[in-house]
Scaffold this active site. Structure first.
Site, PDB file in Angstrom:
ATOM      1  N   THR A 119     -64.371 -24.915  31.941  1.00 47.33           N
ATOM      2  CA  THR A 119     -65.693 -24.421  32.346  1.00 47.33           C
ATOM      3  C   THR A 119     -65.811 -22.905  32.178  1.00 47.33           C
ATOM      4  OG1 THR A 119     -67.086 -24.103  34.298  1.00 47.33           O
ATOM      5  CG2 THR A 119     -64.755 -24.376  34.720  1.00 47.33           C
ATOM      6  N   ASP A 120     -67.040 -22.424  32.056  1.00 41.78           N
ATOM      7  CA  ASP A 120     -67.268 -20.974  32.003  1.00 41.78           C
ATOM      8  C   ASP A 120     -67.058 -20.326  33.371  1.00 41.78           C
ATOM      9  OD1 ASP A 120     -69.553 -21.984  33.275  1.00 41.78           O
ATOM     10  OD2 ASP A 120     -70.986 -21.033  31.915  1.00 41.78           O
ATOM     11  N   GLU A 121     -66.989 -21.168  34.435  1.00 42.96           N
ATOM     12  CA  GLU A 121     -66.861 -20.594  35.780  1.00 42.96           C
ATOM     13  C   GLU A 121     -65.534 -19.867  35.982  1.00 42.96           C
ATOM     14  OE1 GLU A 121     -68.243 -22.852  39.057  1.00 42.96           O
ATOM     15  OE2 GLU A 121     -69.809 -23.811  37.890  1.00 42.96           O
ATOM     16  N   TYR A 160     -63.065 -24.509  43.209  1.00 40.71           N
ATOM     17  CA  TYR A 160     -63.205 -25.293  41.966  1.00 40.71           C
ATOM     18  C   TYR A 160     -62.793 -24.467  40.748  1.00 40.71           C
ATOM     19  CZ  TYR A 160     -65.508 -27.085  37.769  1.00 40.71           C
ATOM     20  OH  TYR A 160     -65.772 -27.483  36.474  1.00 40.71           O
ATOM     21  N   LYS A 208     -59.626 -24.843  38.068  1.00 39.19           N
ATOM     22  CA  LYS A 208     -59.798 -25.023  36.614  1.00 39.19           C
ATOM     23  C   LYS A 208     -59.074 -23.892  35.868  1.00 39.19           C
ATOM     24  CE  LYS A 208     -62.010 -27.718  34.676  1.00 39.19           C
ATOM     25  NZ  LYS A 208     -61.710 -29.073  34.154  1.00 39.19           N
ATOM     26  N   ASP A 237     -77.514 -19.519  51.217  1.00 41.30           N
ATOM     27  CA  ASP A 237     -76.846 -19.440  49.922  1.00 41.30           C
ATOM     28  C   ASP A 237     -75.460 -20.093  49.955  1.00 41.30           C
ATOM     29  OD1 ASP A 237     -76.625 -18.797  47.279  1.00 41.30           O
ATOM     30  OD2 ASP A 237     -76.684 -16.622  47.564  1.00 41.30           O
ATOM     31  N   GLY A 259     -69.820 -17.162  47.895  1.00 42.52           N
ATOM     32  CA  GLY A 259     -69.180 -16.838  46.599  1.00 42.52           C
ATOM     33  C   GLY A 259     -70.008 -17.264  45.404  1.00 42.52           C
TER      34      GLY A 259
HETATM   35  P1  NAD Z   1     -67.613 -35.786  37.004  1.00 40.95           P
HETATM   36  O1  NAD Z   1     -67.300 -35.344  38.388  1.00 40.95           O
HETATM   37  O2  NAD Z   1     -68.923 -36.398  36.709  1.00 40.95           O
HETATM   38  O3  NAD Z   1     -66.489 -36.847  36.544  1.00 40.95           O
HETATM   39  C1  NAD Z   1     -65.130 -36.685  36.819  1.00 40.95           C
HETATM   40  C2  NAD Z   1     -64.421 -38.015  36.508  1.00 40.95           C
HETATM   41  O4  NAD Z   1     -63.006 -37.819  36.706  1.00 40.95           O
HETATM   42  C3  NAD Z   1     -64.850 -39.185  37.396  1.00 40.95           C
HETATM   43  O5  NAD Z   1     -65.066 -40.336  36.624  1.00 40.95           O
HETATM   44  C4  NAD Z   1     -63.660 -39.369  38.332  1.00 40.95           C
HETATM   45  O6  NAD Z   1     -63.506 -40.708  38.780  1.00 40.95           O
HETATM   46  C5  NAD Z   1     -62.503 -38.930  37.450  1.00 40.95           C
HETATM   47  N1  NAD Z   1     -61.333 -38.473  38.227  1.00 40.95           N
HETATM   48  C6  NAD Z   1     -61.327 -37.603  39.263  1.00 40.95           C
HETATM   49  N2  NAD Z   1     -60.067 -37.446  39.725  1.00 40.95           N
HETATM   50  C7  NAD Z   1     -59.262 -38.209  38.947  1.00 40.95           C
HETATM   51  C8  NAD Z   1     -57.859 -38.441  38.914  1.00 40.95           C
HETATM   52  N3  NAD Z   1     -57.025 -37.860  39.787  1.00 40.95           N
HETATM   53  N4  NAD Z   1     -57.374 -39.273  37.959  1.00 40.95           N
HETATM   54  C9  NAD Z   1     -58.193 -39.874  37.063  1.00 40.95           C
HETATM   55  N5  NAD Z   1     -59.531 -39.702  37.068  1.00 40.95           N
HETATM   56  C10 NAD Z   1     -60.060 -38.871  37.989  1.00 40.95           C
HETATM   57  O7  NAD Z   1     -67.336 -34.519  36.084  1.00 40.95           O
HETATM   58  P2  NAD Z   1     -68.115 -34.034  34.769  1.00 40.95           P
HETATM   59  O8  NAD Z   1     -69.284 -33.255  35.163  1.00 40.95           O
HETATM   60  O9  NAD Z   1     -68.240 -35.188  33.841  1.00 40.95           O
HETATM   61  O10 NAD Z   1     -67.037 -33.002  34.190  1.00 40.95           O
HETATM   62  C11 NAD Z   1     -66.003 -33.423  33.305  1.00 40.95           C
HETATM   63  C12 NAD Z   1     -65.113 -32.245  32.991  1.00 40.95           C
HETATM   64  O11 NAD Z   1     -65.877 -31.216  32.386  1.00 40.95           O
HETATM   65  C13 NAD Z   1     -64.462 -31.617  34.220  1.00 40.95           C
HETATM   66  O12 NAD Z   1     -63.146 -31.250  33.888  1.00 40.95           O
HETATM   67  C14 NAD Z   1     -65.309 -30.383  34.505  1.00 40.95           C
HETATM   68  O13 NAD Z   1     -64.541 -29.378  35.127  1.00 40.95           O
HETATM   69  C15 NAD Z   1     -65.702 -29.994  33.098  1.00 40.95           C
HETATM   70  N6  NAD Z   1     -66.988 -29.269  32.984  1.00 40.95           N
HETATM   71  C16 NAD Z   1     -68.127 -29.783  33.526  1.00 40.95           C
HETATM   72  C17 NAD Z   1     -69.339 -29.116  33.368  1.00 40.95           C
HETATM   73  C18 NAD Z   1     -70.633 -29.653  33.935  1.00 40.95           C
HETATM   74  O14 NAD Z   1     -71.656 -28.965  33.861  1.00 40.95           O
HETATM   75  N7  NAD Z   1     -70.656 -30.860  34.476  1.00 40.95           N
HETATM   76  C19 NAD Z   1     -69.373 -27.904  32.664  1.00 40.95           C
HETATM   77  C20 NAD Z   1     -68.183 -27.400  32.138  1.00 40.95           C
HETATM   78  C21 NAD Z   1     -66.996 -28.102  32.302  1.00 40.95           C
HETATM   79  O1  TDX Z   2     -78.785 -28.052  46.000  1.00 44.54           O
HETATM   80  C1  TDX Z   2     -78.521 -27.150  45.181  1.00 44.54           C
HETATM   81  N1  TDX Z   2     -79.290 -26.019  45.179  1.00 44.54           N
HETATM   82  C2  TDX Z   2     -79.061 -24.967  44.348  1.00 44.54           C
HETATM   83  O2  TDX Z   2     -79.782 -23.951  44.392  1.00 44.54           O
HETATM   84  C3  TDX Z   2     -77.445 -27.240  44.222  1.00 44.54           C
HETATM   85  C4  TDX Z   2     -76.579 -28.468  44.168  1.00 44.54           C
HETATM   86  C5  TDX Z   2     -77.243 -26.176  43.382  1.00 44.54           C
HETATM   87  N2  TDX Z   2     -78.001 -25.057  43.445  1.00 44.54           N
HETATM   88  C6  TDX Z   2     -77.721 -23.938  42.528  1.00 44.54           C
HETATM   89  C7  TDX Z   2     -76.284 -23.444  42.517  1.00 44.54           C
HETATM   90  C8  TDX Z   2     -76.076 -22.984  41.095  1.00 44.54           C
HETATM   91  O3  TDX Z   2     -76.526 -21.638  40.954  1.00 44.54           O
HETATM   92  O4  TDX Z   2     -77.961 -24.405  41.211  1.00 44.54           O
HETATM   93  C9  TDX Z   2     -76.988 -23.889  40.276  1.00 44.54           C
HETATM   94  C10 TDX Z   2     -76.259 -25.044  39.613  1.00 44.54           C
HETATM   95  O5  TDX Z   2     -75.490 -25.673  40.621  1.00 44.54           O
HETATM   96  P1  TDX Z   2     -74.534 -26.930  40.311  1.00 44.54           P
HETATM   97  O6  TDX Z   2     -75.346 -27.990  39.675  1.00 44.54           O
HETATM   98  O7  TDX Z   2     -73.782 -27.248  41.547  1.00 44.54           O
HETATM   99  O8  TDX Z   2     -73.606 -26.331  39.164  1.00 44.54           O
HETATM  100  P2  TDX Z   2     -72.606 -25.084  39.105  1.00 44.54           P
HETATM  101  O9  TDX Z   2     -72.140 -24.682  40.444  1.00 44.54           O
HETATM  102  O10 TDX Z   2     -73.258 -24.018  38.257  1.00 44.54           O
HETATM  103  O11 TDX Z   2     -71.377 -25.762  38.322  1.00 44.54           O
HETATM  104  C11 TDX Z   2     -71.609 -26.667  37.236  1.00 44.54           C
HETATM  105  O12 TDX Z   2     -71.436 -26.052  35.998  1.00 44.54           O
HETATM  106  C12 TDX Z   2     -70.141 -25.708  35.621  1.00 44.54           C
HETATM  107  C13 TDX Z   2     -70.719 -27.905  37.322  1.00 44.54           C
HETATM  108  O13 TDX Z   2     -70.885 -28.504  38.586  1.00 44.54           O
HETATM  109  C14 TDX Z   2     -69.290 -27.556  37.068  1.00 44.54           C
HETATM  110  O14 TDX Z   2     -68.496 -28.733  37.037  1.00 44.54           O
HETATM  111  C15 TDX Z   2     -69.190 -26.874  35.765  1.00 44.54           C
HETATM  112  O15 TDX Z   2     -67.875 -26.446  35.551  1.00 44.54           O
END
Ligand code: NAD
Ligand code: TDX
Length: 357
Positions: free
Chosen positions: A137-139, A162, A166, A293, A296
């Site tokens: 992730t970019d985080e 989180y 990562k 908020d 962090g």
């Molecule tokens: P998600 O939470 O939707 O899915 C995670 C999956 O991993 C689930 O199916 C869960 O059952 C499985 N899992 C969790 N713990 C496990 C374990 N110990 N063993 C096996 N399986 C396990 O996540 P996502 O949004 O699909 O993200 C996928 C990946 O991409 C993650 O590594 C996340 O950090 C990364 N990522 C996500 C985003 C985003 O915006 N969603 C952005 C950048 C990077």
């Molecule tokens: O109820 C909410 N209200 C709100 O204002 C939620 C859930 C989020 N937010 C804000 C927080 C963030 O600035 O919206 C923005 C996006 O929030 P999330 O959807 O929780 O994403 P973020 O924290 O940016 O992280 C996501 O992007 C990077 C994914 O959850 C991560 O898995 C990924 O690595």
């Protein structure tokens, strides 16, 4: 073309599901084994209805990436050509209220998967074509001010448990390249959106709340900026990196669509007003509530994807406006899916995270 055998971890989650469906369709010579522990975020039903030729190249194993014995058995039995590692605890707010699961899966789980991959790679004569792709992730880069972009050279500076977990995983992955020569790749992508995203994340949560006429909770002043990437564009980038990326390298993946959270929420309200026939004082914007908020809370993310574009020729194909509308329509059409993920655990989470805000 010989069949390529890929181990996907976390394939029942949001990005993994889209990756498996998209890749099986696009790559008819790839077969995928999906290893997923089915946490609250994993839904095996996501992958149940697939055309026969795709289903024939797909296998599901219910298990945990921390399970050394299981990993060993799977590598011996299936002799994978590549690992693409999605499995993670992925929600920042959950990491604030309960960080340990993030260390367990994101750090220890990634380490065990790396170690099993290394043993397999060594046992197969250090095959030069083997790849371990870590989806990150970019985080990990922390927060930007008003200007600038994250590049692959930006120092790591994670803010949440989180992103710290990562970051630790990314460091282990790179260490396995430098120390043992395992052919790894790391991708750091911006915020994804699209079908099958669990409704704890901003876009799907807001869609559901607006549809159900519930409060729409905006953290802080709503001016935090995220760089939105349509999940299918992300999947195409991952395929490119897996096929053409250089071992040991990192690639940033961004949508190039920076928006303040409040702008995204206004967009969603407008789309849903149109779909639901709401207007004037009935507009969905009346549900917006500014709440306490996130601690962090990173102010701004923005990705420089020029390395991926210049070296591998990838760029996002979907505009934010079009793909956001398609995403809203997907949720409007998938009531059964929504019902299936809104379990007791989900309701408890919503109560825990929002009732005191
Ligand atoms: P998600 O939470 O939707 O899915 C995670 C999956 O991993 C689930 O199916 C869960 O059952 C499985 N899992 C969790 N713990 C496990 C374990 N110990 N063993 C096996 N399986 C396990 O996540 P996502 O949004 O699909 O993200 C996928 C990946 O991409 C993650 O590594 C996340 O950090 C990364 N990522 C996500 C985003 C985003 O915006 N969603 C952005 C950048 C990077
Ligand atoms: O109820 C909410 N209200 C709100 O204002 C939620 C859930 C989020 N937010 C804000 C927080 C963030 O600035 O919206 C923005 C996006 O929030 P999330 O959807 O929780 O994403 P973020 O924290 O940016 O992280 C996501 O992007 C990077 C994914 O959850 C991560 O898995 C990924 O690595």
């Amino acid at each position: 073309m010989p069949l390529k055998k890929i181990l996907v971890t976390g394939g029942c989650g949001f990005i993994g599901t889209n990756f498996i469906r998209h890749t099986l369709e696009k790559k008819p010579y790839w077969s995928i084994l999906n290893l997923d522990a089915l946490t609250y975020a994993g839904n095996p039903a996501n992958l149940e209805s697939m055309p026969e030729d795709m289903a024939a190249r797909y296998m599901f194993v219910h298990g945990d990436i921390r399970d050394n014995e299981l990993l060993k058995r799977l590598f011996i039995k299936h002799n994978f050509d590549a690992v693409i590692h999605f499995a993670a605890e992925s929600h920042v707010d959950r990491s604030i209220l309960g960080p340990e699961a993030f260390v367990e899966t994101n750090v220890i789980g990634t380490f065990r998967l790396l170690d099993a991959s290394l043993k397999h790679w060594k046992a197969h004569g250090r095959h030069p074509e083997f790849r371990f792709l870590n989806v990150s992730t970019d985080e990990v880069y922390g927060s930007l001010g008003k200007t600038g972009y994250f590049t692959e050279k930006t120092p790591y500076d994670p803010s949440s448990p989180y992103s710290a977990s990562k970051a630790a995983a990314d460091h282990f992955v790179r260490a396995y390249f430098r120390t043992y020569g395992l052919p790894v790749l790391v991708t750091n992508s911006s915020n994804n959106y699209g079908p099958y995203q669990f409704p704890e994340k901003l876009i799907p949560l807001m869609i559901l709340n607006i549809v159900e006429s519930r409060p729409v909770p905006v953290y802080g002043d709503g001016k935090n900026v995220r760089d939105w990437l349509y999940v299918i564009d992300h999947c195409d980038a991952l395929i490119k990196v897996l096929e053409e990326g250089k071992p040991g390298e990192t690639y940033n993946i961004g949508g190039g669509e920076e928006r303040q959270n409040i702008e995204v929420i206004h967009n969603l309200c407008d789309i849903l007003d149109e779909r639901l026939g709401r207007a004037g004082k009935n507009s969905s914007r009346r549900f917006i509530q500014f709440v306490t908020d996130r601690p962090g809370h990173d102010r701004r993310y923005a990705i420089d994807s020029s390395k991926l574009n210049g070296e591998l020729g990838w760029k996002p194909e979907h505009s934010f406006e079009d793909a956001l509308e398609a995403t809203v329509d997907w949720y409007l059409r998938h009531n059964e899916w929504i019902k299936s993920v809104k379990t007791g655990e989900y309701r408890k989470w919503i109560e825990k995270n929002y009732h005191t805000r």
